[in-house]
Motif scaffolding. Structure first.
Motif, PDB file in Angstrom:
ATOM      1  N   ARG A   1     -26.265  -8.550  77.920  1.00 21.36           N
ATOM      2  CA  ARG A   1     -25.840  -9.951  78.005  1.00 21.36           C
ATOM      3  C   ARG A   1     -25.852 -10.624  76.639  1.00 21.36           C
ATOM      4  NH1 ARG A   1     -29.705  -9.296  82.372  1.00 21.36           N
ATOM      5  NH2 ARG A   1     -28.582  -8.953  84.324  1.00 21.36           N
ATOM      6  N   GLY A   2     -26.861 -10.316  75.830  1.00 20.67           N
ATOM      7  CA  GLY A   2     -26.914 -10.908  74.504  1.00 20.67           C
ATOM      8  C   GLY A   2     -25.742 -10.481  73.650  1.00 20.67           C
ATOM      9  N   LEU A   3     -25.360  -9.211  73.753  1.00 22.56           N
ATOM     10  CA  LEU A   3     -24.212  -8.707  73.011  1.00 22.56           C
ATOM     11  C   LEU A   3     -22.940  -9.387  73.490  1.00 22.56           C
ATOM     12  CD1 LEU A   3     -22.815  -6.784  71.045  1.00 22.56           C
ATOM     13  CD2 LEU A   3     -22.956  -4.994  72.807  1.00 22.56           C
ATOM     14  N   ARG A   4     -22.810  -9.588  74.786  1.00 27.42           N
ATOM     15  CA  ARG A   4     -21.634 -10.275  75.338  1.00 27.42           C
ATOM     16  C   ARG A   4     -21.529 -11.688  74.760  1.00 27.42           C
ATOM     17  NH1 ARG A   4     -18.365  -9.997  80.146  1.00 27.42           N
ATOM     18  NH2 ARG A   4     -19.405  -8.053  80.707  1.00 27.42           N
ATOM     19  N   MET A   5     -22.665 -12.398  74.700  1.00 23.67           N
ATOM     20  CA  MET A   5     -22.665 -13.742  74.123  1.00 23.67           C
ATOM     21  C   MET A   5     -22.261 -13.696  72.653  1.00 23.67           C
ATOM     22  SD  MET A   5     -23.671 -16.201  76.307  1.00 23.67           S
ATOM     23  CE  MET A   5     -24.604 -17.449  75.421  1.00 23.67           C
ATOM     24  N   GLN A   6     -22.762 -12.705  71.920  1.00 22.75           N
ATOM     25  CA  GLN A   6     -22.452 -12.585  70.499  1.00 22.75           C
ATOM     26  C   GLN A   6     -20.969 -12.326  70.277  1.00 22.75           C
ATOM     27  OE1 GLN A   6     -24.553  -9.391  68.413  1.00 22.75           O
ATOM     28  NE2 GLN A   6     -24.938 -10.803  66.717  1.00 22.75           N
ATOM     29  N   VAL A   7     -20.397 -11.435  71.085  1.00 21.93           N
ATOM     30  CA  VAL A   7     -18.972 -11.135  70.957  1.00 21.93           C
ATOM     31  C   VAL A   7     -18.142 -12.366  71.325  1.00 21.93           C
ATOM     32  CG1 VAL A   7     -17.080  -9.724  71.839  1.00 21.93           C
ATOM     33  CG2 VAL A   7     -19.273  -8.670  71.327  1.00 21.93           C
ATOM     34  N   ALA A   8     -18.547 -13.081  72.367  1.00 21.43           N
ATOM     35  CA  ALA A   8     -17.821 -14.292  72.747  1.00 21.43           C
ATOM     36  C   ALA A   8     -17.840 -15.308  71.604  1.00 21.43           C
ATOM     37  CB  ALA A   8     -18.427 -14.893  74.009  1.00 21.43           C
ATOM     38  N   GLY A   9     -18.987 -15.456  70.955  1.00 21.87           N
ATOM     39  CA  GLY A   9     -19.072 -16.356  69.809  1.00 21.87           C
ATOM     40  C   GLY A   9     -18.147 -15.931  68.686  1.00 21.87           C
ATOM     41  N   MET A  10     -18.055 -14.628  68.453  1.00 22.54           N
ATOM     42  CA  MET A  10     -17.150 -14.126  67.421  1.00 22.54           C
ATOM     43  C   MET A  10     -15.699 -14.424  67.789  1.00 22.54           C
ATOM     44  SD  MET A  10     -16.616 -10.200  66.072  1.00 22.54           S
ATOM     45  CE  MET A  10     -15.632  -9.729  67.523  1.00 22.54           C
ATOM     46  N   LEU A  11     -15.338 -14.227  69.057  1.00 28.09           N
ATOM     47  CA  LEU A  11     -13.968 -14.491  69.494  1.00 28.09           C
ATOM     48  C   LEU A  11     -13.617 -15.967  69.357  1.00 28.09           C
ATOM     49  CD1 LEU A  11     -13.811 -12.213  72.664  1.00 28.09           C
ATOM     50  CD2 LEU A  11     -12.706 -11.806  70.456  1.00 28.09           C
ATOM     51  N   ILE A  12     -14.595 -16.846  69.628  1.00 28.37           N
ATOM     52  CA  ILE A  12     -14.354 -18.280  69.426  1.00 28.37           C
ATOM     53  C   ILE A  12     -14.076 -18.551  67.950  1.00 28.37           C
ATOM     54  CG2 ILE A  12     -15.440 -20.561  69.489  1.00 28.37           C
ATOM     55  CD1 ILE A  12     -16.935 -19.610  72.015  1.00 28.37           C
ATOM     56  N   GLY A  13     -14.842 -17.888  67.067  1.00 26.74           N
ATOM     57  CA  GLY A  13     -14.621 -18.038  65.634  1.00 26.74           C
ATOM     58  C   GLY A  13     -13.245 -17.552  65.204  1.00 26.74           C
ATOM     59  N   GLU A  14     -12.702 -16.588  65.954  1.00 30.54           N
ATOM     60  CA  GLU A  14     -11.350 -16.082  65.665  1.00 30.54           C
ATOM     61  C   GLU A  14     -10.279 -16.866  66.413  1.00 30.54           C
ATOM     62  OE1 GLU A  14     -12.416 -11.375  64.814  1.00 30.54           O
ATOM     63  OE2 GLU A  14     -11.812 -11.992  66.833  1.00 30.54           O
ATOM     64  N   ASN A  15     -10.714 -17.943  67.112  1.00 30.43           N
ATOM     65  CA  ASN A  15      -9.824 -18.807  67.894  1.00 30.43           C
ATOM     66  C   ASN A  15      -9.177 -18.072  69.066  1.00 30.43           C
ATOM     67  OD1 ASN A  15      -8.974 -21.497  68.222  1.00 30.43           O
ATOM     68  ND2 ASN A  15      -6.952 -21.041  67.387  1.00 30.43           N
ATOM     69  N   LYS A  16      -9.859 -17.044  69.562  1.00 23.16           N
ATOM     70  CA  LYS A  16      -9.396 -16.324  70.750  1.00 23.16           C
ATOM     71  C   LYS A  16     -10.143 -16.885  71.960  1.00 23.16           C
ATOM     72  CE  LYS A  16      -8.379 -12.157  68.061  1.00 23.16           C
ATOM     73  NZ  LYS A  16      -8.745 -10.737  67.798  1.00 23.16           N
ATOM     74  N   LEU A  17      -9.776 -18.124  72.332  1.00 28.36           N
ATOM     75  CA  LEU A  17     -10.549 -18.885  73.303  1.00 28.36           C
ATOM     76  C   LEU A  17     -10.439 -18.316  74.717  1.00 28.36           C
ATOM     77  CD1 LEU A  17      -9.746 -22.509  72.064  1.00 28.36           C
ATOM     78  CD2 LEU A  17     -11.636 -20.992  71.409  1.00 28.36           C
ATOM     79  N   THR A  18      -9.258 -17.866  75.092  1.00 26.75           N
ATOM     80  CA  THR A  18      -9.079 -17.330  76.450  1.00 26.75           C
ATOM     81  C   THR A  18      -9.907 -16.071  76.650  1.00 26.75           C
ATOM     82  OG1 THR A  18      -6.836 -18.229  76.541  1.00 26.75           O
ATOM     83  CG2 THR A  18      -7.395 -16.510  78.126  1.00 26.75           C
ATOM     84  N   GLU A  19      -9.900 -15.186  75.647  1.00 29.96           N
ATOM     85  CA  GLU A  19     -10.698 -13.953  75.742  1.00 29.96           C
ATOM     86  C   GLU A  19     -12.188 -14.268  75.792  1.00 29.96           C
ATOM     87  OE1 GLU A  19      -8.236 -14.587  73.683  1.00 29.96           O
ATOM     88  OE2 GLU A  19      -7.110 -12.780  73.113  1.00 29.96           O
ATOM     89  N   ALA A  20     -12.626 -15.227  74.977  1.00 26.50           N
ATOM     90  CA  ALA A  20     -14.038 -15.601  74.968  1.00 26.50           C
ATOM     91  C   ALA A  20     -14.453 -16.191  76.310  1.00 26.50           C
ATOM     92  CB  ALA A  20     -14.307 -16.602  73.848  1.00 26.50           C
ATOM     93  N   ARG A  21     -13.588 -17.027  76.880  1.00 23.40           N
ATOM     94  CA  ARG A  21     -13.908 -17.655  78.164  1.00 23.40           C
ATOM     95  C   ARG A  21     -14.081 -16.611  79.260  1.00 23.40           C
ATOM     96  NH1 ARG A  21     -12.646 -19.973  82.930  1.00 23.40           N
ATOM     97  NH2 ARG A  21     -13.033 -22.211  83.167  1.00 23.40           N
ATOM     98  N   ALA A  22     -13.198 -15.625  79.286  1.00 23.19           N
ATOM     99  CA  ALA A  22     -13.281 -14.581  80.313  1.00 23.19           C
ATOM    100  C   ALA A  22     -14.586 -13.801  80.193  1.00 23.19           C
ATOM    101  CB  ALA A  22     -12.086 -13.639  80.190  1.00 23.19           C
ATOM    102  N   MET A  23     -15.028 -13.534  78.968  1.00 27.91           N
ATOM    103  CA  MET A  23     -16.274 -12.805  78.785  1.00 27.91           C
ATOM    104  C   MET A  23     -17.468 -13.625  79.254  1.00 27.91           C
ATOM    105  SD  MET A  23     -15.876 -10.867  75.144  1.00 27.91           S
ATOM    106  CE  MET A  23     -17.291  -9.857  75.512  1.00 27.91           C
ATOM    107  N   LEU A  24     -17.439 -14.929  78.966  1.00 30.96           N
ATOM    108  CA  LEU A  24     -18.553 -15.803  79.338  1.00 30.96           C
ATOM    109  C   LEU A  24     -18.604 -16.049  80.837  1.00 30.96           C
ATOM    110  CD1 LEU A  24     -18.148 -18.339  76.416  1.00 30.96           C
ATOM    111  CD2 LEU A  24     -20.068 -16.764  76.732  1.00 30.96           C
ATOM    112  N   LEU A  25     -17.434 -16.069  81.486  1.00 32.96           N
ATOM    113  CA  LEU A  25     -17.392 -16.350  82.919  1.00 32.96           C
ATOM    114  C   LEU A  25     -18.238 -15.364  83.708  1.00 32.96           C
ATOM    115  CD1 LEU A  25     -16.080 -18.073  85.204  1.00 32.96           C
ATOM    116  CD2 LEU A  25     -14.286 -16.329  85.302  1.00 32.96           C
TER     117      LEU A  25
END
Length: 496
Positions: free
Chosen positions: A437-461
């Protein structure tokens, strides 16, 4: 509590000793005979094979870091000492490169009447299987626990066939008592802080719903539609429950289903359950001596427990200075306790004894990073040396996610935007260990930094529906709110 656990774990029954079994998907430690542990390893492998055969899932190629480590820790008192609560029959911790399950009891098989070690382990492995096989799916708590309970009662017959579908009779109260948790509340994704009777109802009724919706012809496709509505259409569980139609009617059908004298399932024949041989070996004296410390560390360390664990590790390591596993555990214990110099020295001893021990290089890199940060040593040369340690670990096992995570952290923890190679490495680490779960949060944060908001949202959901995510689920919900606000703002911005 720790002293009690260490003392009781060290006690050995007559005619047994600590052994480790290695299979394609499991690494199992038990104070048991070689023959008993071999049977357990084979049974676990066949259980995994049956899960894959029944769903047409291809066999993954797993390295050591991708396997689940299982500890049979003895009686329930020892398990309670590890878990920090008496109300647990076993537990599972998903970690990148180090996922682990803890089980009380022996290696014998039990039927569905009893919540024995076999049922607990199959339940926990079902969670691991779901998380690693369908990482992009959001499973409400009743589906997650009901699916795990469905597989927990799997049992072998005399001919070696594996039968799925038996009712978890140890959940009898939860199966029969629907009032503490009405079906509307269950299907709306009930989770969080439930009373004991409500949690029992969630497990029991969750099993019944998963079973009924999977096998009842008139309900074919409804469970998949419900999950698709949540994951793909972004509907709330309450709205997604429309896939089942009239919920009162479904509840009446469920009551009739539970009153049946016989509940069917399905069987995987023995000839479809061929598995590779199980490798068994006794632990070396040093490995056996340090095992209680290792088990306690794998169960989780905090500021209160770290000093005592470090002291125990030092006492044992003084007797086994040349054992790589002992020194590797000491390095991790020293790091947890904040003695980074001792951690570095122990990691170096472990590497000298076994130059192929990936975990020792990871501990070395962590100690180096902590020492550099404490000394405010921000030179390019110093961090280049740290990354050389990480790269050595990565070359030893390219399919171990931990060096990839450390490489990313060597930039991100210093508030530097990681280069593309490190970002790609983190994505690969997530592909290897989506259960963390921690890795998932970290990757989602990275995707937000890359402005890949839809991908980050799906991971967080996925985390918001995980009944075991606790704080991570709440943090993911807050991040989704911010993502949605950002998406709305972008949509309302006039195009030039």
């Amino acid at each position: 509590m720790l002293a009690f656990f260490l003392a009781t774990l060290a006690a050995r029954p007559a005619h047994a000793d600590w052994h480790v079994a290695e299979t394609a998907h499991f690494i199992v430690y038990a104070n048991a005979s070689e023959a008993a542990l071999r049977r357990t390893g084979e049974r676990l492998e066949k259980f995994d094979k049956a899960l894959r055969v029944s769903r047409g899932i291809l066999e993954p190629s797993l390295g050591k870091a991708g396997r689940l480590t299982v500890y049979f820790v003895g009686n329930k008192d020892r398990l309670a000492a590890l878990a920090g609560t008496p109300k647990v029959a076993g537990f599972y911790i998903p970690r990148a490169g180090a996922s682990v399950a803890f089980v009380a009891g022996g290696l014998s098989e039990d039927g569905p009447l009893a919540l024995g070690s076999q049922q607990v382990l199959q339940h926990e492995y079902a969670h691991h299987f779901m998380a690693t096989t369908w990482p992009d799916a959001a499973f409400p708590s009743w589906v997650s626990e009901g699916w795990a309970e469905f597989h927990a009662t799997a049992s072998f017959d005399r001919d070696g066939n594996l039968q799925f579908g038996a009712a978890p009779l140890y959940r009898a109260h939860g199966l029969q008592a629907g009032h503490p948790l009405p079906i509307q509340q269950i299907l709306a994704g009930a989770a969080g802080r439930l009373r004991a009777d409500q949690r029992d109802a969630l497990y029991g009724r969750g099993w019944a719903l998963v079973h009924y919706l999977s096998f009842e012809p008139s309900r074919k496709g409804q469970l998949s539609a419900y999950l698709d509505a949540i994951t793909k259409q972004r509907k709330s569980p309450e709205a997604a429950a429309a896939a089942f139609g009239d919920l009162d009617a479904l509840n009446k059908e469920l009551e009739r289903f539970l009153r049946q004298p016989r509940i069917s399932g399905f069987r995987i024949r023995a000839e479809n359950l061929a598995v590779p041989p199980v490798t068994i070996r006794p632990l070396r004296p040093g490995e056996a001596a340090i095992l209680p410390v290792r088990i306690r560390m794998d169960a989780g360390v905090d500021e209160k427990t770290a000093p005592g664990i470090f002291a125990d590790a030092k006492a044992i390591a003084a007797r086994f200075a040349d054992d790589p596993e002992v020194q590797r555990v000491l390095a991790e214990a020293a790091y947890d306790a904040g003695d980074y110099t001792a951690a570095l020295a122990a990691a170096d001893r472990a590497i000298a004894a076994d130059p192929k021990l990936v975990e020792a290089y990871c501990s070395r890199a962590l100690a180096q990073m902590a020492i550099a940060e404490a000394a405010k040593n921000d030179t390019a040369e110093g961090w280049a040396e740290i990354r050389r340690t990480i790269e050595r670990a990565g070359r030893l096992d390219p399919e171990d996610p931990r060096p990839l995570i450390l490489l990313y952290r060597s930039y991100a923890d210093r508030r530097q935007w990681p280069p593309e190679a490190a970002r790609k490495g983190l994505l690969h680490a997530y592909a290897l260990a989506p259960q963390d779960r921690g890795l998932r949060m970290q990757v989602a944060g990275m995707l937000i930094g890359e402005n890949k908001l839809t991908e980050a949202r799906a991971m967080l959901l996925v985390l918001t529906y995980d009944p075991h995510a606790s704080g991570a689920g709440a943090a993911a919900s807050r991040m989704i709110d911010r993502i949605d606000a950002q998406i709305r703002a972008l949509a309302s911005t006039p195009k030039s």
